[in-house]
Write a protein that holds these residues in place. Sequence first.
Motif, PDB file in Angstrom:
ATOM      1  N   PHE A   6      -7.496  -6.690 -56.844  1.00  0.00           N
ATOM      2  CA  PHE A   6      -6.971  -5.931 -55.713  1.00  0.00           C
ATOM      3  C   PHE A   6      -5.633  -5.379 -56.184  1.00  0.00           C
ATOM      4  CE2 PHE A   6      -9.518  -9.246 -53.626  1.00  0.00           C
ATOM      5  CZ  PHE A   6     -10.362  -8.464 -52.870  1.00  0.00           C
ATOM      6  N   ALA A  33      -8.041 -11.445 -58.381  1.00  0.00           N
ATOM      7  CA  ALA A  33      -8.549 -12.483 -57.481  1.00  0.00           C
ATOM      8  C   ALA A  33      -9.612 -13.316 -58.188  1.00  0.00           C
ATOM      9  CB  ALA A  33      -9.115 -11.867 -56.214  1.00  0.00           C
ATOM     10  N   PRO A  54      -8.147 -24.600 -54.664  1.00  0.00           N
ATOM     11  CA  PRO A  54      -7.022 -24.472 -53.741  1.00  0.00           C
ATOM     12  C   PRO A  54      -6.987 -23.092 -53.105  1.00  0.00           C
ATOM     13  CG  PRO A  54      -6.256 -24.277 -56.006  1.00  0.00           C
ATOM     14  CD  PRO A  54      -7.713 -24.615 -56.072  1.00  0.00           C
ATOM     15  N   SER A  55      -6.150 -22.949 -52.095  1.00  0.00           N
ATOM     16  CA  SER A  55      -6.038 -21.686 -51.371  1.00  0.00           C
ATOM     17  C   SER A  55      -5.645 -20.554 -52.314  1.00  0.00           C
ATOM     18  CB  SER A  55      -4.993 -21.851 -50.268  1.00  0.00           C
ATOM     19  OG  SER A  55      -4.933 -20.693 -49.509  1.00  0.00           O
ATOM     20  N   GLY A  56      -6.314 -19.435 -52.178  1.00  0.00           N
ATOM     21  CA  GLY A  56      -5.973 -18.255 -52.959  1.00  0.00           C
ATOM     22  C   GLY A  56      -6.570 -18.219 -54.350  1.00  0.00           C
ATOM     23  N   GLY A  97      -9.629 -17.555 -55.142  1.00  0.00           N
ATOM     24  CA  GLY A  97     -10.662 -16.535 -55.301  1.00  0.00           C
ATOM     25  C   GLY A  97     -12.039 -16.943 -54.812  1.00  0.00           C
ATOM     26  N   LYS A  98     -12.128 -18.019 -54.045  1.00  0.00           N
ATOM     27  CA  LYS A  98     -13.435 -18.482 -53.563  1.00  0.00           C
ATOM     28  C   LYS A  98     -14.062 -17.473 -52.623  1.00  0.00           C
ATOM     29  CE  LYS A  98     -11.587 -22.067 -51.505  1.00  0.00           C
ATOM     30  NZ  LYS A  98     -10.138 -21.926 -51.771  1.00  0.00           N
ATOM     31  N   THR A  99     -13.303 -17.068 -51.607  1.00  0.00           N
ATOM     32  CA  THR A  99     -13.836 -16.125 -50.625  1.00  0.00           C
ATOM     33  C   THR A  99     -14.226 -14.812 -51.301  1.00  0.00           C
ATOM     34  OG1 THR A  99     -12.528 -17.096 -48.869  1.00  0.00           O
ATOM     35  CG2 THR A  99     -13.286 -14.858 -48.519  1.00  0.00           C
ATOM     36  N   THR A 100     -13.386 -14.354 -52.211  1.00  0.00           N
ATOM     37  CA  THR A 100     -13.671 -13.101 -52.906  1.00  0.00           C
ATOM     38  C   THR A 100     -14.993 -13.198 -53.666  1.00  0.00           C
ATOM     39  OG1 THR A 100     -11.296 -12.796 -53.119  1.00  0.00           O
ATOM     40  CG2 THR A 100     -12.690 -11.386 -54.460  1.00  0.00           C
ATOM     41  N   GLU A 139     -16.078 -21.788 -45.838  1.00  0.00           N
ATOM     42  CA  GLU A 139     -15.349 -22.807 -45.081  1.00  0.00           C
ATOM     43  C   GLU A 139     -15.899 -22.925 -43.663  1.00  0.00           C
ATOM     44  OE1 GLU A 139     -11.649 -23.782 -45.968  1.00  0.00           O
ATOM     45  OE2 GLU A 139     -11.462 -22.603 -47.788  1.00  0.00           O
ATOM     46  N   HIS A 190     -12.003 -25.944 -49.619  1.00  0.00           N
ATOM     47  CA  HIS A 190     -10.876 -26.420 -50.416  1.00  0.00           C
ATOM     48  C   HIS A 190     -10.722 -27.931 -50.251  1.00  0.00           C
ATOM     49  CE1 HIS A 190      -8.958 -25.355 -46.504  1.00  0.00           C
ATOM     50  NE2 HIS A 190      -8.567 -26.586 -46.642  1.00  0.00           N
TER      51      HIS A 190
HETATM   52  N1  LIG Z   1      -8.478  -7.437 -49.428  1.00  0.00           N
HETATM   53  C1  LIG Z   1      -7.559  -7.925 -50.264  1.00  0.00           C
HETATM   54  N2  LIG Z   1      -6.534  -7.150 -50.671  1.00  0.00           N
HETATM   55  C2  LIG Z   1      -5.604  -7.631 -51.534  1.00  0.00           C
HETATM   56  N3  LIG Z   1      -5.590  -8.872 -52.036  1.00  0.00           N
HETATM   57  C3  LIG Z   1      -6.574  -9.702 -51.664  1.00  0.00           C
HETATM   58  C4  LIG Z   1      -7.613  -9.281 -50.760  1.00  0.00           C
HETATM   59  N4  LIG Z   1      -8.461 -10.310 -50.578  1.00  0.00           N
HETATM   60  C5  LIG Z   1      -7.985 -11.325 -51.322  1.00  0.00           C
HETATM   61  N5  LIG Z   1      -6.859 -10.967 -51.986  1.00  0.00           N
HETATM   62  C6  LIG Z   1      -6.085 -11.811 -52.901  1.00  0.00           C
HETATM   63  O1  LIG Z   1      -6.975 -12.369 -53.837  1.00  0.00           O
HETATM   64  C7  LIG Z   1      -6.676 -13.728 -54.081  1.00  0.00           C
HETATM   65  C8  LIG Z   1      -7.883 -14.596 -53.789  1.00  0.00           C
HETATM   66  O2  LIG Z   1      -8.164 -14.561 -52.409  1.00  0.00           O
HETATM   67  P1  LIG Z   1      -9.370 -15.337 -51.742  1.00  0.00           P
HETATM   68  O3  LIG Z   1      -9.401 -14.946 -50.302  1.00  0.00           O
HETATM   69  O4  LIG Z   1     -10.600 -15.131 -52.519  1.00  0.00           O
HETATM   70  O5  LIG Z   1      -8.900 -16.840 -51.874  1.00  0.00           O
HETATM   71  P2  LIG Z   1      -9.590 -18.175 -51.346  1.00  0.00           P
HETATM   72  O6  LIG Z   1      -9.860 -19.005 -52.542  1.00  0.00           O
HETATM   73  O7  LIG Z   1     -10.726 -17.872 -50.453  1.00  0.00           O
HETATM   74  O8  LIG Z   1      -8.418 -18.848 -50.539  1.00  0.00           O
HETATM   75  P3  LIG Z   1      -8.445 -19.654 -49.156  1.00  0.00           P
HETATM   76  O9  LIG Z   1      -8.837 -21.048 -49.456  1.00  0.00           O
HETATM   77  O10 LIG Z   1      -7.022 -19.565 -48.699  1.00  0.00           O
HETATM   78  O11 LIG Z   1      -9.397 -18.949 -48.234  1.00  0.00           O
HETATM   79  C9  LIG Z   1      -5.468 -14.060 -53.238  1.00  0.00           C
HETATM   80  O12 LIG Z   1      -4.330 -13.967 -54.052  1.00  0.00           O
HETATM   81  C10 LIG Z   1      -5.456 -12.984 -52.191  1.00  0.00           C
HETATM   82  O13 LIG Z   1      -4.142 -12.700 -51.804  1.00  0.00           O
END
Ligand SMILES: Nc1ncnc2c1ncn2[C@@H]1O[C@H](COP(=O)(O)OP(=O)(O)OP(=O)(O)O)[C@@H](O)[C@H]1O
Lengths: 281, 374
Positions: free
Chosen positions: B32, B37, B56-58, B60-63, B178, B211
């Motif tokens: 991004f 990510a 952990p949070s952030g 990249g799991k959701t991505t 989650e 997480h």
């Molecule tokens: N649409 C977006 N635009 C810009 N950056 C993004 C976007 N979506 C995610 N990110 C960034 O990509 C990284 C991974 O995000 P992601 O949501 O995949 O984390 P996660 O593992 O699901 O975290 P969590 O446990 O907090 O949900 C983070 O640094 C986030 O800020």
Amino acid sequence: MSSIAVPARSRRNTLATTLGFVRRHLLTAYSILFFAYLLLPIAVVILFSFNHPIGKFNYTWQGFTWDNWRYWDGVPGIRSSIVLSLQIALLASIVATALGTLIALALVRYGFRGRGTTNILIFLPLSTPEIVLGASLLTLFLNLNVVFGFWTILIAHIMFCISFAVVTVKARLVGFDRHLEEAAMDLGANEWTTFRKVTLPLSAPAILAALLLCFAISIDDFVVTYFNSGNKVTFPLFVWGAARIGAPPQVNVIGTAIFVIAITVMLANVLVQMRRAKRVS
Amino acid sequence: MAVEERIQQSLERAAEPSGTPDVRLDRVTKKFDDVVAVDDLSLEIPRGSFFALLGPSGCGKTTTLRMIGGFEEPTAGAIYLGEREVSGTPPYKRDVNTVFQSYALFPHLSIFENVAFGLRRKGTRGGILKGKVEEMLDLVQLSGYGKRKPRQLSGGQQQRVALARALVNSPRVLLLDEPLGALDLKLRKEMQLFIKRLQHDVGITFIHVTHDQEEAMTMADRIAVMNQGRIEQLGTPDELYELPQTAFVAGFLGISNLLRGTVAGPDAVRLGDGTTIRVRTGSLAGHTGDVAVGIRPEKIRPDEQDPNALPGVVRERAYIGVSTQYIVETRNGNVTVVVLNDRSGTVPHSPGDHLTLSWDPEATFVVDPMEEAE
Ligand SMILES: Nc1ncnc2c1ncn2[C@@H]1O[C@H](COP(=O)(O)OP(=O)(O)OP(=O)(O)O)[C@@H](O)[C@H]1O
Ligand SMILES: [Mg+2]
């Protein structure tokens, strides 16, 4: 009974009770005064729609009559002005709401270059004095050599209504979960089906509200219309013209009718909401 | 068109040779703007497995999940569902369904219509539709709730509707982001077991993002531990716990003690204070110089005759019921020890007591030391 002398102690009690009463009902009293302030002028308008004026001016009560209501279009020009206003308001509110909804969707759903600027530009017509809007449009139309009339009025009305529509619909779209649309797509709905089955039903209340708001703003607009109407006369322009030579009571009739319709729509809306709330619980 | 597409996909699924992974990520990267990510991630998810993405949070799991679902496109790399490469395929043409963290139930539709939404898009109507929806509501123990609206249901019930709405389409893969995050602890524990049983019954591949390491260990057959857009380690819950390959994994799953030292011969490590300890045979393969020796707290036995011994002083004691946890100060840093309270009458050690920590070399693991390792 009241003429019998009241002992001092009891009198003090009465005073205390009165004060207590006032204190307890202060809010009520205030509310009554407030509503009187709001509603008294409207009441006067309604009352004078039944007046039987002598001469040109409908300012003093002369006697009751149904005639103004029976011959509501008895004044030359009033009927065509109402028809024009209704046409303009209907068209303007539909077009402005449709365009406004699309703009709101774009602003909330898609990140594009210039989104921030668009957001600010949308607010501009809301904060610009109407007189400036009207005058600038006049200049524009003059420069373009456009013939003034129905279309210039319509364009002007759509212009200032769009912002209201955008703001109203946007507020709703911001409030609902973006994942709802993703969920629909996840379940096999393409973009159009998602819009029809999820986005539209969820924003319908806001779209309806925008429609009504635009209609209301358009139908009573005077300033912008005055600049861009050419020789066409909308209802507000008619009233203004008539007022200079003495407004006929038919103006009150139309005003009352609009008021009653608006109140009815509002009450109907409240009733529907209440029924829906009851069905849910 | 979407209907034929989906039928086509089911046929393909049936025709695939067994052993084809349901989902395959091949060197997938997602950026991004400047934020990376997901970073060059490759992954295979076997058919029918309960797979957890833990991190952990952030990280990249959701991505990752959203790329599989079709809501984001990879910046580089390829994603396969079965044998089909799906980049550029919109979500509604992918044989995948998602349970969103916010549930994303349609507020204007009844529970029945929520569950029926996907089936209706496939053209299912009438008695078949009704039968399938009711069967699914039954499966998630919500029969009789069909007429209600989502807001008339509790959080746990909404959660189950979201599951039903996705599963009724019999997707190749179910994605769960989650899904239990919004529930209280007790309900979360119940739902963990419920979802695990459900997966077992329907046999669909689940990819579960969380997480919470305990949740991942409870539910999943296989876990990928993610950190900063990469997979640190992939394995079964016990592999990850017993043999973490990095300090990050060791610290993320449960408590572990990491003692820093240098390699001092085959299966031997010299700690900072000069003590030499023995590690599991072969675990130093590939390591030279600085290493960290890991040992889980419950595998340390105070004052026993195991080959490894480290003297220390008890600093803190916490009675936990089944066990007692000690923080023991040694010359190589603090060590956490957990002793099972399985014999009545055992006199617990008190703060200030001197004791010798001892453990079996087989209970150790070796990882590269990490600057911020705990
Ligand atoms: N649409 C977006 N635009 C810009 N950056 C993004 C976007 N979506 C995610 N990110 C960034 O990509 C990284 C991974 O995000 P992601 O949501 O995949 O984390 P996660 O593992 O699901 O975290 P969590 O446990 O907090 O949900 C983070 O640094 C986030 O800020
Ligand atoms: Mg996430």
